[in-house]
Motif scaffolding. Structure first.
Motif, PDB file in Angstrom:
ATOM      1  N   ARG A  58      -9.053 -61.078 -46.477  1.00  0.00           N
ATOM      2  CA  ARG A  58      -9.478 -62.469 -46.688  1.00  0.00           C
ATOM      3  C   ARG A  58      -9.731 -63.092 -45.333  1.00  0.00           C
ATOM      4  O   ARG A  58      -8.901 -63.016 -44.445  1.00  0.00           O
ATOM      5  CB  ARG A  58      -8.352 -63.258 -47.363  1.00  0.00           C
ATOM      6  CG  ARG A  58      -8.186 -62.973 -48.827  1.00  0.00           C
ATOM      7  CD  ARG A  58      -9.141 -63.751 -49.685  1.00  0.00           C
ATOM      8  NE  ARG A  58      -9.057 -63.294 -51.070  1.00  0.00           N
ATOM      9  CZ  ARG A  58      -9.999 -63.501 -51.978  1.00  0.00           C
ATOM     10  NH1 ARG A  58     -11.096 -64.153 -51.650  1.00  0.00           N
ATOM     11  NH2 ARG A  58      -9.829 -63.051 -53.196  1.00  0.00           N
ATOM     12  N   PRO A  88     -16.744 -60.351 -53.617  1.00  0.00           N
ATOM     13  CA  PRO A  88     -16.434 -59.878 -52.261  1.00  0.00           C
ATOM     14  C   PRO A  88     -17.715 -59.542 -51.500  1.00  0.00           C
ATOM     15  O   PRO A  88     -18.740 -59.220 -52.103  1.00  0.00           O
ATOM     16  CB  PRO A  88     -15.596 -58.614 -52.508  1.00  0.00           C
ATOM     17  CG  PRO A  88     -15.978 -58.155 -53.868  1.00  0.00           C
ATOM     18  CD  PRO A  88     -16.384 -59.361 -54.646  1.00  0.00           C
ATOM     19  N   VAL A  89     -17.615 -59.614 -50.180  1.00  0.00           N
ATOM     20  CA  VAL A  89     -18.723 -59.235 -49.305  1.00  0.00           C
ATOM     21  C   VAL A  89     -18.460 -57.826 -48.787  1.00  0.00           C
ATOM     22  O   VAL A  89     -17.349 -57.533 -48.318  1.00  0.00           O
ATOM     23  CB  VAL A  89     -18.842 -60.205 -48.107  1.00  0.00           C
ATOM     24  CG1 VAL A  89     -20.020 -59.819 -47.223  1.00  0.00           C
ATOM     25  CG2 VAL A  89     -18.981 -61.639 -48.588  1.00  0.00           C
ATOM     26  N   MET A 102     -20.801 -65.359 -46.732  1.00  0.00           N
ATOM     27  CA  MET A 102     -19.420 -65.863 -46.781  1.00  0.00           C
ATOM     28  C   MET A 102     -19.324 -67.088 -47.684  1.00  0.00           C
ATOM     29  O   MET A 102     -18.388 -67.223 -48.480  1.00  0.00           O
ATOM     30  CB  MET A 102     -18.925 -66.202 -45.373  1.00  0.00           C
ATOM     31  CG  MET A 102     -18.973 -65.024 -44.423  1.00  0.00           C
ATOM     32  SD  MET A 102     -18.073 -63.597 -45.090  1.00  0.00           S
ATOM     33  CE  MET A 102     -18.937 -62.243 -44.294  1.00  0.00           C
ATOM     34  N   PRO A 109     -13.405 -66.140 -47.984  1.00  0.00           N
ATOM     35  CA  PRO A 109     -14.262 -65.030 -48.413  1.00  0.00           C
ATOM     36  C   PRO A 109     -13.536 -63.702 -48.225  1.00  0.00           C
ATOM     37  O   PRO A 109     -12.779 -63.525 -47.278  1.00  0.00           O
ATOM     38  CB  PRO A 109     -15.479 -65.131 -47.494  1.00  0.00           C
ATOM     39  CG  PRO A 109     -15.084 -66.029 -46.375  1.00  0.00           C
ATOM     40  CD  PRO A 109     -13.958 -66.866 -46.833  1.00  0.00           C
ATOM     41  N   GLU A 110     -13.819 -62.773 -49.149  1.00  0.00           N
ATOM     42  CA  GLU A 110     -13.183 -61.469 -49.081  1.00  0.00           C
ATOM     43  C   GLU A 110     -14.169 -60.459 -48.492  1.00  0.00           C
ATOM     44  O   GLU A 110     -15.260 -60.268 -49.031  1.00  0.00           O
ATOM     45  CB  GLU A 110     -12.746 -61.022 -50.478  1.00  0.00           C
ATOM     46  CG  GLU A 110     -11.840 -59.797 -50.464  1.00  0.00           C
ATOM     47  CD  GLU A 110     -11.317 -59.452 -51.843  1.00  0.00           C
ATOM     48  OE1 GLU A 110     -11.924 -59.889 -52.843  1.00  0.00           O
ATOM     49  OE2 GLU A 110     -10.321 -58.724 -51.909  1.00  0.00           O
ATOM     50  N   LEU A 111     -13.784 -59.864 -47.390  1.00  0.00           N
ATOM     51  CA  LEU A 111     -14.632 -58.865 -46.731  1.00  0.00           C
ATOM     52  C   LEU A 111     -14.022 -57.492 -47.000  1.00  0.00           C
ATOM     53  O   LEU A 111     -12.864 -57.247 -46.637  1.00  0.00           O
ATOM     54  CB  LEU A 111     -14.688 -59.141 -45.226  1.00  0.00           C
ATOM     55  CG  LEU A 111     -15.612 -58.255 -44.404  1.00  0.00           C
ATOM     56  CD1 LEU A 111     -17.074 -58.491 -44.792  1.00  0.00           C
ATOM     57  CD2 LEU A 111     -15.435 -58.536 -42.906  1.00  0.00           C
ATOM     58  N   SER A 157     -19.563 -65.956 -51.211  1.00  0.00           N
ATOM     59  CA  SER A 157     -18.332 -65.266 -51.603  1.00  0.00           C
ATOM     60  C   SER A 157     -17.250 -66.258 -52.000  1.00  0.00           C
ATOM     61  O   SER A 157     -16.579 -66.092 -53.023  1.00  0.00           O
ATOM     62  CB  SER A 157     -17.842 -64.395 -50.441  1.00  0.00           C
ATOM     63  OG  SER A 157     -16.570 -63.839 -50.737  1.00  0.00           O
ATOM     64  N   VAL A 158     -17.105 -67.323 -51.206  1.00  0.00           N
ATOM     65  CA  VAL A 158     -16.097 -68.333 -51.522  1.00  0.00           C
ATOM     66  C   VAL A 158     -16.467 -69.057 -52.815  1.00  0.00           C
ATOM     67  O   VAL A 158     -15.625 -69.360 -53.648  1.00  0.00           O
ATOM     68  CB  VAL A 158     -15.981 -69.374 -50.378  1.00  0.00           C
ATOM     69  CG1 VAL A 158     -14.917 -70.406 -50.697  1.00  0.00           C
ATOM     70  CG2 VAL A 158     -15.632 -68.696 -49.077  1.00  0.00           C
ATOM     71  N   GLN A 159     -17.756 -69.312 -52.996  1.00  0.00           N
ATOM     72  CA  GLN A 159     -18.204 -70.071 -54.159  1.00  0.00           C
ATOM     73  C   GLN A 159     -18.065 -69.258 -55.456  1.00  0.00           C
ATOM     74  O   GLN A 159     -17.645 -69.785 -56.481  1.00  0.00           O
ATOM     75  CB  GLN A 159     -19.667 -70.480 -53.975  1.00  0.00           C
ATOM     76  CG  GLN A 159     -20.223 -71.329 -55.112  1.00  0.00           C
ATOM     77  CD  GLN A 159     -21.683 -71.682 -54.920  1.00  0.00           C
ATOM     78  OE1 GLN A 159     -22.328 -71.248 -53.959  1.00  0.00           O
ATOM     79  NE2 GLN A 159     -22.224 -72.475 -55.822  1.00  0.00           N
ATOM     80  N   LEU A 201     -14.014 -67.155 -39.671  1.00  0.00           N
ATOM     81  CA  LEU A 201     -15.377 -67.649 -39.900  1.00  0.00           C
ATOM     82  C   LEU A 201     -15.990 -68.153 -38.592  1.00  0.00           C
ATOM     83  O   LEU A 201     -17.179 -67.956 -38.332  1.00  0.00           O
ATOM     84  CB  LEU A 201     -15.392 -68.767 -40.943  1.00  0.00           C
ATOM     85  CG  LEU A 201     -15.198 -68.324 -42.388  1.00  0.00           C
ATOM     86  CD1 LEU A 201     -15.229 -69.527 -43.329  1.00  0.00           C
ATOM     87  CD2 LEU A 201     -16.273 -67.327 -42.808  1.00  0.00           C
ATOM     88  N   ALA A 210     -18.819 -73.086 -46.552  1.00  0.00           N
ATOM     89  CA  ALA A 210     -17.677 -72.219 -46.897  1.00  0.00           C
ATOM     90  C   ALA A 210     -16.363 -72.959 -46.665  1.00  0.00           C
ATOM     91  O   ALA A 210     -15.441 -72.903 -47.485  1.00  0.00           O
ATOM     92  CB  ALA A 210     -17.723 -70.937 -46.078  1.00  0.00           C
TER      93      ALA A 210
END
Lengths: 359, 441
Positions: free
Chosen positions: A2, A122-123, A113, A45-47, A116-118, A8, A34
C-alpha cells in the motif's frame, strides 16, 4: 504494497524525472486527487508485483490521450476511467483485476494511483513504455505483436466509445480524433491481456523504481551524492552542466501519428565551453554537444538543478539559467532494430542520428 | 527626479534619484498597526525628503513616485491565515463552469488552495474548447437562479473551462449574477493567464481577498501624492520587478503581492550596475539570489506565494541561499545594510511594464510571426497611451512559450514591453544611512 502519501510524493518526483516536460501541474493534480480520497478515509493505492495475480486475471492499461486541451483545464469529473474499465470488461467478457499506466513517466503514472484509490483495483508494478512516448502504439506490447484492442474510451463530456481495433498504430489515429471530438482529451483503457501475458511482455518493476528514484531526488543529499546514487540505481549519467543561451519554442502543425520540427534550445557547457543543443518536442528528444549526438530517443534525457539536484521542467530552460543535463537508458527492448524503428530517432523525424557508444 | 517608496512592517524607506543619478535615502522608523499609521509614516518621510532637497537646493521636479507594497500585502495575508475563519473574512463564492460537474468531492480538488475547504462552490454547465468552440451550452437559467440564492454582499469568482480562449461564458454568468443579485464583486478567472483552471481560480480568489484593503489604500496613496507632488505619476511595483499605474493596485493587487523581493533584485542590480547574470543579495535577514537579463529580472510565468499553490502572476525568479552557497559564492554580490532602502531603490528604478500574454491560433510560420508582431504592437501601444514617448518604449521579451501535448495550431505568446529612462550611472549619497556595500565579480 500500500502506498502512503510520502510514497506518492516520491512517485511523482520519479515520474517527472523520467519525463522532462513543460509543467508539473497535471501530475500534481492527479496526485492531489489520490490524496483527496486517502484523506477521506480510503486506503492508499495498492502496488503489486505481477506474480501476485492469477495467470488469467485481466489486466488493462489506462491512460490519457490528448488532442489540444490540457487536463488541467478541462478537468476529469471522475467517472471517465471507471466507465472505460466497465466498457472494456464488457467487451472482453470478464472483469478487470488490475491496471497499469500507459506510460512509465509523467501523468499516467499518477493517474493509475488515483484510479486505484478510487476503484480499489491494484496497480501492476509495470508499464508498457518504461518512459513516456507520445503515441499510444509506442509500447513494448506493440513490439511483442500484442493487439491494442478492444479499446474503451470516455471523455469529460460524458461520451464514450468502444473501438474494435487490433493494430496499435491505427488506435493512435482514431483515439486522437476521438479526443478532438470529446473536448480535447480522452480517457482510455487498452491492451487488455492476461496477467500471464503481461508477466512476459510488460516492463516489470518500473513503478517501484520510480519511487526509489523519487525518494533519492527528494532526499537532503548534496547534488553530487544524488548523481552518484542515481548512477548506481538507474544508470543515470550527468552529461553536462550548461547555461541556457537561447530557447526557441516553435509551434508547427504535426501530422497524426508523427511529431515534427522539434524546438531547439542552445546552451553553453560551463566546464569546457562546448555548444550544447537540445531538440524538444513535448519532451527532450536529442542532446548534441559540438554537433555530435550524445543522446537521442529512446534515451531518457532530463534536467536537474545543479545546486539541489531537484527535477527541473522545460520551463527552466530560460536564458541564463544553469542546468544539469542527465541521461539514462530506456528499457533494452527499445534498442533492438524493431524498437528503434518504432521509437528511435527516425520515428521522431531526427534522421538517422545515433548517439556515441550506443549500448 | 523619481522617488521609490518601500512600505515595510518596521519602517518606511524612501529613495530619490535625480536626472544626474544622485541617490538620496530617508528611513522612517515605526511599526504601524494599520494602513492609516503607514500613511502617516510615509507622509513624514516624504516631507523630510523634500526638506533635504531644498537644503541641497535641488529644484528638480518629481516625475514619478513608485510604491512597493508587497511586504505589507504579504503580512496582511499571513495575518489573515492566522485568524479564525470567521474573523478572517468570507472566502469568495466560487462559480465553476464546465461541461459536467465533478462526480465526487475528491474531484472538486478542495485541497488545492487555502480556503477552498470551506468555500461555497457552485457548478454551471458550459465551457469552451482550446479553439474557443462551445463544449456545452451555457446554463444561463441556472446562473439567474444562483444569483437569487447567493447572499448579498458576497465576493464571487467565476471560472470557466476554456475561458482563456473564449471568456463569453464567464462574462455572461457574471452579468447574470450582477443583474439578479447583490454581490460586492464578481471576479473573472480569464483576467489571469494560465492554462490551468485551478491556477486561474486560485489567483482570482487571492486577488479578490486583497482588493477590499488595497482599493482604499491605493486611493489614499494617490491623494498623498497629489498633495505633495501634483505633477508626479503615481506607480506601484509589481511582482516582475517592473511597475504599473497605482490605480491597478485597486483592481489587481495580486500582481504586487511579491513585489518586494523583485524590487530588492532591481535595487541591488542598479546599485552595482549589474545587468546580466546571477546576483547575490547578501541580506542579513534573508539572502537572495536573483537573475538579470538585459537589466531586468528574469520572470517566470507563475509563482508560488507562501502556503498558496502556483498562481497566474509573473514573478521575478529568486532563490533563497543556503549558508554553503553564501560562503562559496564568487560571483557578483551586494552586501545589504538596509534591505528596505534597497527595495525602495528598486521601486524607483522599476521600469513601467506592460505584458501581453495570449493564445493564438496559427497554421504557418508567417502567421506565428504576425501574431508575435501584433502582441508587441499591443504592448507598445498600451504604454504610449499612458503618456510615454514611443522612443522610450522597447520590447524586452517576445517569444512563444512551450506547451506540452497542446493543440498543434495553438501557441502561447508572451511579450514584455518596458519604458526605459533610468540614468545609466547611480551615485549614492555620501550621507548615512549607507544603502549597501558591494563586491563585484
Amino acid at each position: 504494497m500500500r502506498l502512503s502519501e510520502a510514497d506518492l510524493d516520491h512517485l511523482l518526483e520519479g515520474a517527472l524525472f523520467t519525463s522532462c516536460s513543460v509543467s508539473h501541474e497535471w501530475c500534481e493534480e492527479l496526485r492531489d486527487t489520490a490524496l483527496e480520497y486517502m484523506r477521506a478515509g480510503a486506503p492508499g493505492p495498492e502496488l503489486l508485483d505481477i506474480s501476485a495475480f492469477e495467470d488469467t486475471d485481466l489486466i488493462a492499461t489506462i491512460g490519457f490521450v490528448n488532442k489540444g486541451q490540457p487536463v488541467t483545464e478541462l478537468r476529469p469529473v471522475g467517472d471517465e476511467f471507471v466507465t472505460c474499465l466497465e466498457l472494456l470488461a464488457e467487451a472482453v467478457g470478464r472483469p478487470v483485476r488490475g491496471i497499469m499506466p500507459l506510460a512509465g513517466g509523467n501523468a499516467n503514472v499518477l493517474l493509475a494511483m488515483a484510479i486505484s484509490v478510487q476503484t480499489g483495483l491494484p496497480v501492476v508494478d509495470a508499464d508498457p513504455m518504461g518512459r513516456i512516448f507520445p503515441l499510444v502504439n509506442q509500447t513494448v506490447f506493440t513490439l511483442a505483436g500484442l493487439p491494442v484492442g478492444p479499446v474503451a474510451a470516455a471523455g469529460a463530456l460524458g461520451e464514450s466509445a468502444v473501438l474494435q481495433i487490433s493494430r496499435p498504430e491505427r488506435a493512435d489515429h482514431v483515439l486522437r480524433s476521438l479526443a478532438d471530438e470529446f473536448g480535447g482529451w480522452v480517457a482510455t483503457a487498452s491492451y487488455p491481456m492476461d496477467a500471464a501475458t503481461a508477466a512476459t511482455s510488460a516492463l516489470l518493476g518500473s513503478l517501484s523504481q520510480l519511487i526509489s528514484i523519487g525518494s533519492l531526488l527528494r532526499s537532503p543529499l548534496p547534488s553530487a551524492q544524488k548523481h552518484a546514487a542515481l548512477r548506481r540505481l538507474a544508470g543515470v549519467k550527468q552529461v553536462v552542466r550548461a547555461e541556457v543561451a537561447q530557447a526557441g519554442w516553435h509551434a508547427h502543425p504535426s501530422l497524426p501519428g508523427q511529431v515534427k520540427f522539434p524546438s531547439q534550445v542552445i546552451l553553453n557547457d560551463l566546464a569546457q565551453g562546448r555548444v550544447v543543443q537540445l531538440q524538444v518536442e513535448n519532451e527532450i528528444l536529442m542532446l548534441m554537444i559540438d554537433g555530435s549526438v550524445r543522446a537521442s530517443m529512446p534515451d531518457i534525457i532530463t534536467l536537474m538543478d545543479p545546486e539541489s539536484g531537484a527535477v527541473l521542467s522545460l520551463e527552466h530552460l530560460w536564458p541564463g539559467n544553469v542546468v544539469d543535463v542527465v541521461v539514462l537508458p530506456a528499457a533494452p527492448a527499445w534498442y533492438t532494430p524493431e524498437g528503434l524503428a518504432l521509437a528511435g530517432p527516425e520515428a521522431f523525424g531526427l534522421g538517422t542520428h545515433r548517439r556515441e557508444g550506443r549500448r | 527626479m523619481r522617488i521609490g517608496v518601500h512600505l515595510g512592517n518596521e519602517r518606511v524607506a524612501l529613495v530619490s534619484i535625480d536626472d544626474g543619478g544622485q541617490v538620496c535615502t530617508e528611513l522612517v522608523e515605526g511599526s504601524p498597526s494599520d494602513n492609516g499609521q503607514q500613511l502617516d509614516l510615509l507622509a513624514d518621510g516624504l516631507k523630510r525628503l523634500v526638506r533635504t532637497w531644498k537644503a541641497g537646493q535641488s529644484g528638480a521636479q518629481v516625475r514619478r513616485i513608485t510604491f512597493d507594497v508587497g511586504t505589507l500585502l504579504d503580512a496582511g495575508m499571513a495575518g489573515a491565515r492566522q485568524r479564525p475563519p470567521a474573523e478572517a473574512g468570507a472566502t469568495p463564492v466560487l462559480v465553476r463552469i464546465a461541461p459536467r460537474p465533478p462526480a465526487d468531492r475528491a474531484h472538486e480538488l478542495r485541497n488545492s488552495a487555502p480556503g477552498l475547504q470551506r468555500a461555497q462552490i457552485h457548478h454551471l454547465f458550459g465551457g469552451h474548447s482550446a479553439v474557443g468552440e462551445e463544449l456545452a451550452p451555457l446554463d444561463l437559467g441556472g446562473a439567474t437562479e444562483l444569483a437569487r440564492r447567493i447572499s448579498p454582499g458576497q465576493r464571487i469568482v467565476v471560472t470557466a473551462v476554456g475561458s482563456l480562449t473564449n471568456p463569453q461564458h464567464e462574462l455572461a454568468v457574471g452579468k447574470a449574477l450582477l443583474d439578479g443579485g447583490q454581490p460586492t464583486e464578481v471576479s473573472y478567472s480569464h483576467a489571469y493567464f494560465s492554462t490551468s483552471f485551478a491556477a486561474r481560480e486560485r489567483t482570482a480568489m487571492l486577488n479578490s481577498s486583497l482588493t477590499e484593503t488595497t482599493a482604499r489604500f491605493a486611493t489614499e496613496l494617490a491623494a498623498l501624492c497629489r498633495e505633495l507632488f501634483p505633477l508626479a505619476r503615481p506607480l506601484v511595483s509589481t511582482n516582475d520587478g517592473g511597475s504599473t499605474s497605482l490605480s491597478r493596485l485597486s483592481v489587481s493587487p495580486v500582481h504586487s503581492l511579491a513585489s518586494s523581493p523583485a524590487a530588492k533584485i532591481v535595487g541591488a542590480s542598479a546599485h552595482l550596475g549589474h545587468r546580466e547574470g546571477k546576483l547575490l543579495i547578501d541580506d542579513p535577514h534573508q539572502p537572495l539570489l536573483g537573475q538579470l537579463l538585459d537589466g531586468l529580472p528574469v520572470v517566470g510565468s507563475r509563482y508560488s506565494p507562501t502556503e498558496v499553490g502556483l498562481i497566474a502572476s509573473r514573478g521575478a525568479l529568486s532563490w533563497s541561499v543556503p549558508d554553503a552557497t553564501l560562503a562559496q559564492w564568487s560571483g557578483p554580490r551586494v552586501h545589504v545594510t538596509s534591505p528596505e532602502a534597497v527595495c525602495a531603490l528598486g521601486a524607483a528604478c522599476a521600469p513601467v511594464t506592460e505584458w501581453v500574454n495570449t493564445m493564438s491560433t496559427i497554421k504557418t510560420h508567417e502567421e506565428f510571426t504576425a501574431a508575435l508582431r501584433m502582441a508587441e504592437n499591443r504592448a507598445h501601444a498600451r504604454l504610449v497611451s499612458l503618456g510615454y514617448a514611443p522612443s522610450s518604449v522597447r520590447t524586452a521579451e517576445s517569444r512563444a512559450e512551450a506547451a506540452t501535448f497542446g493543440h498543434p495550431n495553438i501557441v502561447a505568446i508572451r511579450v514584455r514591453a518596458v519604458v526605459d529612462g533610468l540614468p545609466t550611472h547611480l551615485a549614492t549619497s555620501p550621507d548615512p544611512p549607507t544603502l549597501a556595500s558591494q563586491q563585484g565579480a
